[in-house]
Design a protein around this motif. Structure first.
Motif, PDB file in Angstrom:
ATOM      1  N   UNK A 125       0.844  -1.186   0.000  1.00 30.60           N
ATOM      2  CA  UNK A 125       0.000   0.000   0.000  1.00 30.60           C
ATOM      3  C   UNK A 125       0.884   1.242   0.000  1.00 30.60           C
ATOM      4  N   UNK A 126       0.283   2.386  -0.360  1.00 25.70           N
ATOM      5  CA  UNK A 126       0.937   3.681  -0.178  1.00 25.70           C
ATOM      6  C   UNK A 126      -0.004   4.540   0.676  1.00 25.70           C
ATOM      7  N   UNK A 127       0.013   4.334   1.991  1.00 22.63           N
ATOM      8  CA  UNK A 127      -0.966   4.974   2.882  1.00 22.63           C
ATOM      9  C   UNK A 127      -0.731   6.452   3.150  1.00 22.63           C
ATOM     10  N   UNK A 128       0.476   6.945   2.912  1.00 22.73           N
ATOM     11  CA  UNK A 128       0.801   8.360   3.088  1.00 22.73           C
ATOM     12  C   UNK A 128       1.667   8.810   1.921  1.00 22.73           C
ATOM     13  N   UNK A 169       5.814   3.793   1.331  1.00 19.93           N
ATOM     14  CA  UNK A 169       5.397   2.478   0.877  1.00 19.93           C
ATOM     15  C   UNK A 169       5.239   1.550   2.066  1.00 19.93           C
ATOM     16  N   UNK A 170       4.145   0.826   2.133  1.00 17.78           N
ATOM     17  CA  UNK A 170       3.866  -0.083   3.245  1.00 17.78           C
ATOM     18  C   UNK A 170       3.773  -1.508   2.737  1.00 17.78           C
ATOM     19  N   UNK A 171       4.558  -2.393   3.329  1.00 16.83           N
ATOM     20  CA  UNK A 171       4.538  -3.812   2.991  1.00 16.83           C
ATOM     21  C   UNK A 171       4.071  -4.584   4.215  1.00 16.83           C
ATOM     22  N   UNK A 172       3.008  -5.379   4.065  1.00 20.23           N
ATOM     23  CA  UNK A 172       2.474  -6.184   5.158  1.00 20.23           C
ATOM     24  C   UNK A 172       2.687  -7.657   4.852  1.00 20.23           C
ATOM     25  N   UNK A 173       3.400  -8.363   5.703  1.00 20.74           N
ATOM     26  CA  UNK A 173       3.542  -9.805   5.555  1.00 20.74           C
ATOM     27  C   UNK A 173       2.175 -10.438   5.755  1.00 20.74           C
ATOM     28  N   UNK A 174       1.789 -11.347   4.866  1.00 18.62           N
ATOM     29  CA  UNK A 174       0.402 -11.801   4.855  1.00 18.62           C
ATOM     30  C   UNK A 174       0.290 -13.318   4.693  1.00 18.62           C
ATOM     31  N   UNK A 175       0.768 -14.033   5.691  1.00 22.62           N
ATOM     32  CA  UNK A 175       0.537 -15.481   5.798  1.00 22.62           C
ATOM     33  C   UNK A 175      -0.081 -15.741   7.179  1.00 22.62           C
ATOM     34  N   UNK A 182       9.860   7.777  -0.396  1.00 27.01           N
ATOM     35  CA  UNK A 182      11.024   8.197   0.379  1.00 27.01           C
ATOM     36  C   UNK A 182      11.260   7.395   1.634  1.00 27.01           C
ATOM     37  N   UNK A 183      10.338   6.493   1.978  1.00 24.10           N
ATOM     38  CA  UNK A 183      10.505   5.626   3.149  1.00 24.10           C
ATOM     39  C   UNK A 183       9.578   4.431   2.987  1.00 24.10           C
TER      40      UNK A 183
END
Length: 294
Positions: free
Chosen positions: A42-45, A49-55, A84-85
């Motif tokens: 996702x790009x919430x802000x 960039x946001x990466x969520x581990x999803x298992x 940028x982060x």
């Protein structure tokens, strides 16, 4: 590398995907990125960039397929001039409860050695120049602890539990745990943790310098703190941020004198950037700088 045992310990609970939180808050900047099987992006802000581990059924146990996706997502964010982060997180119950033991158990020495098994796990530490923040809630054991330690900044909730329990499986950390944990907490404490396989809490992580911030609250509060920091970092000159990350990382590899000299050369080099001129001119004129990222 302790996901199976940890799964039995907390199997009665249900993991809550982070995307449900993002959906509820309905941030105007949130947008989906590439579709993956084992992670969510996702790009919430702006700039984050946001990466969520999803298992969730495996407590986010780390596997080669997951890392292939994680490395791909990290590289794409790293190459994106608008990012940028980066934040890596998991669920309320587990950041990552360890490595996938089912994948590891049948390997022979020749297979592990010839295929350089888990070497791609170090892509984050070796190749990603954009700052990465780990937002850790719940279990971060074995490979999960190592992944969190690879990140540039680590935030955790008070319910976080860290550890390198590989000794209980007849092996040792293999993705940098013995090296990064020792640098964080010192030789004696790291030796105790690795040889006993004992866990340590989020509160202890903050006290020992493993975590930069410990958030007293649930996953939503933890993520909010990580997002604030990520957005703040993303608002600065990309050139200066990358240079700042580089010199801090060099401090872990060089002696003090060599490290200071390296830092000074990087400092001198930034006088060749447009952003140094933009930043100092804006400061003198009491204006907000508008970075060119060049």
């Amino acid at each position: 590398m302790f996901a199976r045992s940890c799964s039995r310990l907390v199997a009665s609970k249900t993991a809550v995907p982070l995307t449900s939180y993002l959906a509820r808050t309905a941030r105007p900047y949130s947008s989906a990125s590439s579709t993956y099987e084992h992670i969510l992006t996702e790009t919430p802000r702006p700039g984050v960039g946001l990466i969520t581990l999803n298992r969730p059924k495996a407590l986010n146990a780390l596997s080669s397929p997951l890392f292939k996706e994680l490395n791909d997502a990290l590289s794409k964010y790293d190459e994106d001039k608008d990012i940028g982060a980066i934040i890596i997180t998991g669920s309320e119950k587990a950041f990552a409860a360890g490595a996938d033991i089912k994948e590891m158990a049948p390997l022979t020495f020749a297979q592990a050695y010839n295929n350089n098994f888990i070497a791609p796990w170090s892509h984050l530490a070796n190749a990603i120049r954009t700052p990465v923040i780990a937002a850790v809630s719940g279990y971060a054991l074995g490979g999960g602890c190592e992944l969190a330690l690879m990140c540039d900044i680590l935030y955790c909730s008070t319910n976080a539990n860290f550890g390198q329990p590989e000794i209980k499986l007849g092996t040792i950390p293999g993705a940098g745990g013995s090296q990064r944990l020792t640098r964080a907490v010192g030789k004696s404490k790291a030796m105790e943790l690795i040889l006993t396989g004992d866990m340590f809490s989020g509160k202890q992580a903050g006290e020992w310098g493993v975590a930069a911030k410990v958030v007293d609250g649930g996953k939503e509060q933890l993520l909010e703190e990580a997002l604030k920091t990520a957005e703040k970092i993303a608002g600065y000159s990309r050139v200066a941020v990358v240079a700042g990350k580089e010199v801090v990382n060099k401090s872990q590899e060089l002696a003090l004198r060599e490290g200071v000299e390296y830092e000074r050369r990087m400092f001198h080099g930034l006088f060749g950037s447009q952003d140094q001129k933009i930043g100092m001119t804006a400061f003198a004129e009491k204006k907000k700088p508008e970075w060119s990222n060049e």
